[in-house]
Motif scaffolding. Structure first.
Motif, PDB file in Angstrom:
ATOM      1  N   HIS A   8       0.817  -1.214   0.000  1.00  0.00           N
ATOM      2  CA  HIS A   8       0.000   0.000   0.000  1.00  0.00           C
ATOM      3  C   HIS A   8       0.853   1.266   0.000  1.00  0.00           C
ATOM      4  O   HIS A   8       0.465   2.264  -0.616  1.00  0.00           O
ATOM      5  N   ASP A  11       2.114   1.455  -3.746  1.00  0.00           N
ATOM      6  CA  ASP A  11       1.111   1.522  -4.807  1.00  0.00           C
ATOM      7  C   ASP A  11       0.714   2.966  -5.065  1.00  0.00           C
ATOM      8  O   ASP A  11       0.390   3.712  -4.146  1.00  0.00           O
ATOM      9  N   GLY A  13      -1.650   3.604  -7.541  1.00  0.00           N
ATOM     10  CA  GLY A  13      -2.870   3.488  -8.339  1.00  0.00           C
ATOM     11  C   GLY A  13      -2.571   3.448  -9.825  1.00  0.00           C
ATOM     12  O   GLY A  13      -1.705   2.699 -10.276  1.00  0.00           O
ATOM     13  N   MET A  14      -3.275   4.268 -10.588  1.00  0.00           N
ATOM     14  CA  MET A  14      -3.112   4.290 -12.038  1.00  0.00           C
ATOM     15  C   MET A  14      -1.735   4.809 -12.457  1.00  0.00           C
ATOM     16  O   MET A  14      -1.311   4.593 -13.583  1.00  0.00           O
ATOM     17  N   ARG A  47     -12.269  -4.314  -4.211  1.00  0.00           N
ATOM     18  CA  ARG A  47     -12.805  -3.033  -4.652  1.00  0.00           C
ATOM     19  C   ARG A  47     -13.933  -3.216  -5.664  1.00  0.00           C
ATOM     20  O   ARG A  47     -14.907  -2.472  -5.667  1.00  0.00           O
TER      21      ARG A  47
END
Length: 50
Positions: A8, A11, A13-14, A47
């Protein structure tokens, strides 16, 4: 749980991922790359079901 917490933190995300040692994908241990893949798939599944 330490590995999940590290995932986490790394990361983005995109935007991709920042690796723990600051190197590139090819600099990472295979076990870490596989573990991050498994964790990422599990997170995406949770998610998606929400």
């Amino acid at each position: 749980m330490d590995l999940v917490n590290m995932f986490h933190r790394c990361d983005m995300g995109m935007a991709g991922r920042v690796w723990p040692d600051g190197g590139t994908l090819l600099d990472q241990p295979t076990k870490l790359v596989r573990a991050f893949s498994v964790i990422g798939e599990a997170v995406a599944k949770v998610r998606k079901s929400s």
